[in-house]
Design a protein around this motif. Structure first.
Motif, PDB file in Angstrom:
ATOM      1  N   ASP A 116       0.806  -1.223   0.000  1.00 64.24           N
ATOM      2  CA  ASP A 116       0.000   0.000   0.000  1.00 64.24           C
ATOM      3  C   ASP A 116       0.840   1.275   0.000  1.00 64.24           C
ATOM      4  O   ASP A 116       0.286   2.379   0.002  1.00 64.24           O
ATOM      5  CB  ASP A 116      -0.993   0.046   1.170  1.00 64.24           C
ATOM      6  CG  ASP A 116      -2.061  -1.027   1.070  1.00 64.24           C
ATOM      7  OD1 ASP A 116      -2.414  -1.396  -0.064  1.00 64.24           O
ATOM      8  OD2 ASP A 116      -2.526  -1.516   2.111  1.00 64.24           O
ATOM      9  N   GLU A 117       2.162   1.154  -0.003  1.00 65.71           N
ATOM     10  CA  GLU A 117       3.013   2.348  -0.091  1.00 65.71           C
ATOM     11  C   GLU A 117       3.056   2.832  -1.531  1.00 65.71           C
ATOM     12  O   GLU A 117       3.104   2.045  -2.468  1.00 65.71           O
ATOM     13  CB  GLU A 117       4.428   2.018   0.386  1.00 65.71           C
ATOM     14  CG  GLU A 117       5.379   3.210   0.373  1.00 65.71           C
ATOM     15  CD  GLU A 117       6.745   2.866   0.950  1.00 65.71           C
ATOM     16  OE1 GLU A 117       7.692   3.659   0.738  1.00 65.71           O
ATOM     17  OE2 GLU A 117       6.871   1.800   1.591  1.00 65.71           O
ATOM     18  N   ARG A 118       3.039   4.170  -1.688  1.00 66.97           N
ATOM     19  CA  ARG A 118       3.085   4.738  -3.032  1.00 66.97           C
ATOM     20  C   ARG A 118       4.531   4.810  -3.519  1.00 66.97           C
ATOM     21  O   ARG A 118       5.424   5.242  -2.795  1.00 66.97           O
ATOM     22  CB  ARG A 118       2.461   6.129  -3.060  1.00 66.97           C
ATOM     23  CG  ARG A 118       2.517   6.761  -4.443  1.00 66.97           C
ATOM     24  CD  ARG A 118       1.523   7.864  -4.634  1.00 66.97           C
ATOM     25  NE  ARG A 118       1.584   8.867  -3.588  1.00 66.97           N
ATOM     26  CZ  ARG A 118       0.728   9.891  -3.493  1.00 66.97           C
ATOM     27  NH1 ARG A 118      -0.244  10.020  -4.377  1.00 66.97           N
ATOM     28  NH2 ARG A 118       0.845  10.761  -2.522  1.00 66.97           N
ATOM     29  N   SER A 140      -2.179   0.612 -10.023  1.00 59.80           N
ATOM     30  CA  SER A 140      -2.283   2.050 -10.288  1.00 59.80           C
ATOM     31  C   SER A 140      -3.644   2.552  -9.854  1.00 59.80           C
ATOM     32  O   SER A 140      -4.657   1.846  -9.959  1.00 59.80           O
ATOM     33  CB  SER A 140      -2.071   2.341 -11.780  1.00 59.80           C
ATOM     34  OG  SER A 140      -0.773   1.964 -12.173  1.00 59.80           O
ATOM     35  N   GLY A 160      -1.742   7.259  -8.013  1.00 57.29           N
ATOM     36  CA  GLY A 160      -0.330   6.954  -8.196  1.00 57.29           C
ATOM     37  C   GLY A 160      -0.158   5.460  -8.387  1.00 57.29           C
ATOM     38  O   GLY A 160      -1.116   4.733  -8.669  1.00 57.29           O
ATOM     39  N   THR A 161       1.053   5.015  -8.193  1.00 59.19           N
ATOM     40  CA  THR A 161       1.364   3.587  -8.289  1.00 59.19           C
ATOM     41  C   THR A 161       1.704   3.081  -6.901  1.00 59.19           C
ATOM     42  O   THR A 161       2.580   3.635  -6.227  1.00 59.19           O
ATOM     43  CB  THR A 161       2.552   3.340  -9.239  1.00 59.19           C
ATOM     44  OG1 THR A 161       2.236   3.874 -10.537  1.00 59.19           O
ATOM     45  CG2 THR A 161       2.849   1.859  -9.371  1.00 59.19           C
ATOM     46  N   PHE A 162       1.022   2.026  -6.477  1.00 54.22           N
ATOM     47  CA  PHE A 162       1.138   1.534  -5.107  1.00 54.22           C
ATOM     48  C   PHE A 162       1.590   0.075  -5.091  1.00 54.22           C
ATOM     49  O   PHE A 162       1.277  -0.707  -6.004  1.00 54.22           O
ATOM     50  CB  PHE A 162      -0.206   1.654  -4.379  1.00 54.22           C
ATOM     51  CG  PHE A 162      -0.688   3.061  -4.205  1.00 54.22           C
ATOM     52  CD1 PHE A 162      -0.452   3.738  -3.022  1.00 54.22           C
ATOM     53  CD2 PHE A 162      -1.352   3.708  -5.230  1.00 54.22           C
ATOM     54  CE1 PHE A 162      -0.887   5.041  -2.855  1.00 54.22           C
ATOM     55  CE2 PHE A 162      -1.797   5.018  -5.080  1.00 54.22           C
ATOM     56  CZ  PHE A 162      -1.558   5.686  -3.886  1.00 54.22           C
TER      57      PHE A 162
END
Length: 246
Positions: free
Chosen positions: A33-35, A68, A75-77
Motif C-alpha cells: 500500500d506504499e506509493r 495504479s 499513483g502507483t502503489f
C-alpha cells in the motif's frame, strides 16, 4: 525518496529495475500500500528514461506486485499478490514441471507423501467434527458406482483437501492445494483405467477412522499405503500403454 538501488546496465534495464523494485518489496524497503515515486523520480534515481521505467512498472504489474490508482490521491502503489493469485501461479509452475518432464511420478508421489503426512499428523490433532462430516460425505459419494470417473476424481481431490484444511496451517494449505489440484488429476488421468475404486475408498475409510480416533500414526501409514497403491497402478498403466504401442 531514495531507496539505495544498485547500478543499472543498459542491457535489459527495464527487467533490472523491475527486479530491484521487487527485491525492495521482498525485503521490506517498500511496504504493501506504499506509493512508489513517480516515473520521473524513478527515472532520475535509476539514470534511465521514463519509457524504460514505464516498461519496468508494467512487468511488476504483470507479477501482481503493484497497482495504479487515478485521481488526486492516485499513483502507483505496492500491492502484494492475493493468496489466490499465488496459488494459481504455483499451480501453473507445478503443471509445467510435470508436463515438461521436469519431474516424474515417483518425485511427485514422494513430495506429496512427505507434505501430506505432516498435514495428516496435524489434522489428527486439530480436526473438527465438521471436517469428519465433510470427509464422510465425500466417502459416501465415492462409494456410489454410478458417478463418473471425472466426478470420482474431483471427490478424491476434495477429500484430501479437507484433510489439509483440517491441519490448520495456512502455509501448508497453500502449498498442498497446489500439489493436490495439479498432481492428483495428473495421476488419476493416468491410472483411472487400471485402478479399483473400492481400493481407494477403503484407504479413505481407514484415514477417516484414524482421524476420528486422533491417531496420527495410523493416518500417515494409511496415506503411505494409498500412495504406494497409486504408484503400483501407474506402473501397470505404463506397462499396458507400452504393450499397446508395440
Amino acid at each position: 525518496m531514495e531507496l539505495g538501488y544498485g547500478q543499472i546496465n543498459t542491457r535489459s534495464a527495464a527487467s533490472q529495475i523491475a527486479d530491484q523494485l521487487q527485491q525492495a518489496i521482498i525485503d521490506g524497503r517498500l511496504k504493501v500500500d506504499e506509493r512508489l515515486p513517480t516515473e520521473e523520480e524513478l527515472a532520475a534515481q535509476f539514470g534511465v528514461s521514463r519509457p524504460t521505467v514505464r516498461e519496468a512498472l508494467k512487468r511488476l504489474a504483470a507479477r501482481h506486485l503493484i497497482r495504479s490508482r487515478r485521481g488526486p490521491t492516485g499513483g502507483t502503489f505496492v500491492s502484494g499478490p492475493s493468496p489466490e493469485e499465488l496459488a494459481t501461479s504455483l499451480s501453473t509452475s507445478v503443471t509445467l514441471l510435470a508436463a515438461t518432464g521436469g519431474s516424474n511420478l515417483d518425485d511427485m508421489a514422494m513430495a506429496r507423501l512427505e507434505l501430506e503426512a505432516i498435514c495428516c499428523r496435524h489434522a489428527a490433532e486439530n480436526r473438527t467434527q465438521e471436517h469428519l462430516d465433510e470427509l464422510r460425505a465425500e466417502l459416501a459419494l465415492q462409494r456410489d458406482p454410478s458417478i463418473s470417473d471425472q466426478d470420482f476424481c474431483a471427490s478424491d481431490v476434495r477429500f484430501h483437501r479437507i484433510i489439509v484444511h483440517a491441519a490448520g496451517n495456512a502455509f501448508l494449505r497453500f502449498l498442498m492445494n497446489a500439489i493436490l489440484e495439479v498432481l492428483m488429476p495428473v495421476s488419476n488421468m493416468i491410472i483411472f483405467r487400471v485402478r479399483d475404486r473400492k481400493e481407494i475408498v477403503a484407504y479413505h475409510a481407514r484415514m477417516i477412522t484414524a482421524l476420528d480416533a486422533r491417531d496420527p500414526d495410523m493416518a500417515v501409514a494409511t496415506l503411505a499405503e494409498l500412495i504406494d497403491y497409486i504408484r503400483t497402478q501407474y506402473e501397470k498403466a505404463e506397462e499396458q500403454n507400452g504393450a499397446r504401442r508395440s
